[in-house]
Design a protein around this motif. Sequence first.
Motif, PDB file in Angstrom:
ATOM      1  N   ILE A 289       0.865  -1.180   0.000  1.00  0.00           N
ATOM      2  CA  ILE A 289       0.000   0.000   0.000  1.00  0.00           C
ATOM      3  C   ILE A 289       0.899   1.227   0.000  1.00  0.00           C
ATOM      4  O   ILE A 289       1.691   1.418   0.918  1.00  0.00           O
ATOM      5  N   LEU A 414     -15.700  -1.253  -3.778  1.00  0.00           N
ATOM      6  CA  LEU A 414     -14.585  -2.189  -3.682  1.00  0.00           C
ATOM      7  C   LEU A 414     -14.989  -3.573  -4.185  1.00  0.00           C
ATOM      8  O   LEU A 414     -14.200  -4.263  -4.842  1.00  0.00           O
ATOM      9  N   LEU A 425      -5.514  -1.307  -7.133  1.00  0.00           N
ATOM     10  CA  LEU A 425      -6.666  -0.578  -6.610  1.00  0.00           C
ATOM     11  C   LEU A 425      -6.240   0.845  -6.268  1.00  0.00           C
ATOM     12  O   LEU A 425      -5.323   1.055  -5.463  1.00  0.00           O
ATOM     13  N   LEU A 427      -7.337   4.235  -4.550  1.00  0.00           N
ATOM     14  CA  LEU A 427      -8.300   4.697  -3.550  1.00  0.00           C
ATOM     15  C   LEU A 427      -8.137   6.195  -3.317  1.00  0.00           C
ATOM     16  O   LEU A 427      -7.084   6.646  -2.863  1.00  0.00           O
ATOM     17  N   VAL A 446      -9.018  -3.164   3.250  1.00  0.00           N
ATOM     18  CA  VAL A 446      -7.932  -2.761   2.351  1.00  0.00           C
ATOM     19  C   VAL A 446      -6.650  -3.518   2.692  1.00  0.00           C
ATOM     20  O   VAL A 446      -5.936  -4.006   1.802  1.00  0.00           O
ATOM     21  N   ALA A 450      -4.603  -6.181   0.264  1.00  0.00           N
ATOM     22  CA  ALA A 450      -3.172  -6.057  -0.011  1.00  0.00           C
ATOM     23  C   ALA A 450      -2.431  -7.335   0.387  1.00  0.00           C
ATOM     24  O   ALA A 450      -1.570  -7.826  -0.355  1.00  0.00           O
ATOM     25  N   LEU A 454      -2.974  -7.723  -3.742  1.00  0.00           N
ATOM     26  CA  LEU A 454      -3.393  -6.541  -4.480  1.00  0.00           C
ATOM     27  C   LEU A 454      -2.403  -5.405  -4.250  1.00  0.00           C
ATOM     28  O   LEU A 454      -1.875  -5.235  -3.144  1.00  0.00           O
ATOM     29  N   VAL A 456      -2.016  -1.395  -3.930  1.00  0.00           N
ATOM     30  CA  VAL A 456      -2.938  -0.314  -3.563  1.00  0.00           C
ATOM     31  C   VAL A 456      -2.202   1.019  -3.584  1.00  0.00           C
ATOM     32  O   VAL A 456      -1.125   1.161  -2.993  1.00  0.00           O
ATOM     33  N   LEU A 458      -3.054   4.873  -2.510  1.00  0.00           N
ATOM     34  CA  LEU A 458      -4.026   5.519  -1.630  1.00  0.00           C
ATOM     35  C   LEU A 458      -3.801   7.020  -1.563  1.00  0.00           C
ATOM     36  O   LEU A 458      -2.677   7.483  -1.385  1.00  0.00           O
TER      37      LEU A 458
END
Length: 520
Positions: A289, A414, A425, A427, A446, A450, A454, A456, A458
């Motif tokens: 993330i 989501l 993703l 966000l 979230v 991750a 995934l 991410v 942010l």
Amino acid sequence: MAPEPPLLTMSGITKSFPGVRALDGVDLDVQAGEVHCLLGQNGAGKSTLIKVLAGAHQPDDGTITWRGEPVTLKSPIAAMRLGIATIYQELDLVEGLSVAENVHLGHEPTAAGFVVRGKAAKESTAALLGRLGHPEIDPARLVGDLSAAHQQIVSMARALSHDVRLIVMDEPSAALDPDEVDNLFRIVGDLTADGVAVVYISHRLEEIRRIGDRVTVLKDGRAVAGGLPAKSTPTREVVALMTGRNVEYVFPERPPAPPADGTPVLQVRGLARDGEFEPLDLEVRPGEIVGLAGLVGSGRSEILETIYGARKPSAGQVLVEGRPLRLGSVRAAVRAGLGLAPEERKAQALLMLESVTRNVSVSSMSRFARGGWIDRGAELAAARTATRELSLRPDNPSVPVRTLSGGNQQKAVLARWLLRGCRVLLLDEPTRGVDVGARAELYAVVRRLADEGLAVLLVSSEVPEVLGLADRVLVLREGRVVHTAPARELDEHRVLDLVMEGSPVASVGSPVAGEGSPAS
């Protein structure tokens, strides 16, 4: 000397809708000249209570006393005539009318019994805007051409154009940057100094501490606490009242170390957009993330939208799993495995009149096509599986998405990308308008996504959120990256120093003085 009676008293207010008891005997009292904060999770009854106060809903039972006299608020006009104005989070302005026309809508200046639409309305509007600290807003300009922050000011000017004694403000700071929030608080201070009462609704507990006098907490349609001192009541106590459990801004535990090897699933090389952000490099690996921190106007949202293809860059390249992405194409981004949860989810992500099922399946419709028809059963089953994985409530994907709380609407967005099988993703303000308890749930979702691989990216206006959720943080100021570091090496004060003008800035590619981590 006897204490002054409350300006407003609401006693035993109940209100039911088909299948739902929204208010169950709520009491609220507000003193003249105070800021009374109303707290509660989404679905706790705050919106219904203020609509009763605004005359938009009629209570099933209970009494309302105004200045010591029982009153019946049969309509918003009746409430306004008493001196009660409401500024909703979803502003009810007419975008095709001018600022002055919106401010005086329904009570236009008159002369000799005739409506005067010109000079008088513009002059009084200009005076109100000056009082609100925004003399630069042109009364003749169309409201639809204004920023969200300036529209908020126009809505406040409209409230003040009446002889108001109580103003309800529903999430007034949601679209404001820190300087505008300071101005909002100055306005509130001026109003209360003149004896005007303010009912203030916000999910941001730090605002309640700063501006509030007393707090009433709603949960499941009941007032579980009333008249608590806003500045001295411990946060843990307030949150426990709201949620029924001791939850603060609880962030899930990070992995011992963020992913450091393997091919990045998202690579951004020299991406730039003239007038919005300078050439940018970043990478996000599977399971990582990465957070973008910066003030409103620093280019955060524009970067996400450009990566996603909603804006076309002036330079640079985006690669997904090593393959260059056709820029300026949302379709290409989605096909490559990108998903975006935008800041304005109601306007930009959700089909508000459609079911949860349709909102979840809309980006994967080809999966359910059978000979030119949609297999509704397969669509419903897939949506149910995706929403259950995220614990979306209620557990019924056939309900309209507009009936969900803010947190569950975000889960629906989501779930759409979970069903699509996205690899990256994006966000943007994922917890805007989401209550404390639902925030903790979203953070856990979230982090779990991750942990399952995934990638991410942010964006959030709330620095604690970026630092608490991200593995690595890029700090932005005026469209350029000024520092990059693991989140665990930063704190809120350091990030704010970096984003504020005049603070020490590292050039991209060099370390910041006093920091042991490299900048990119």
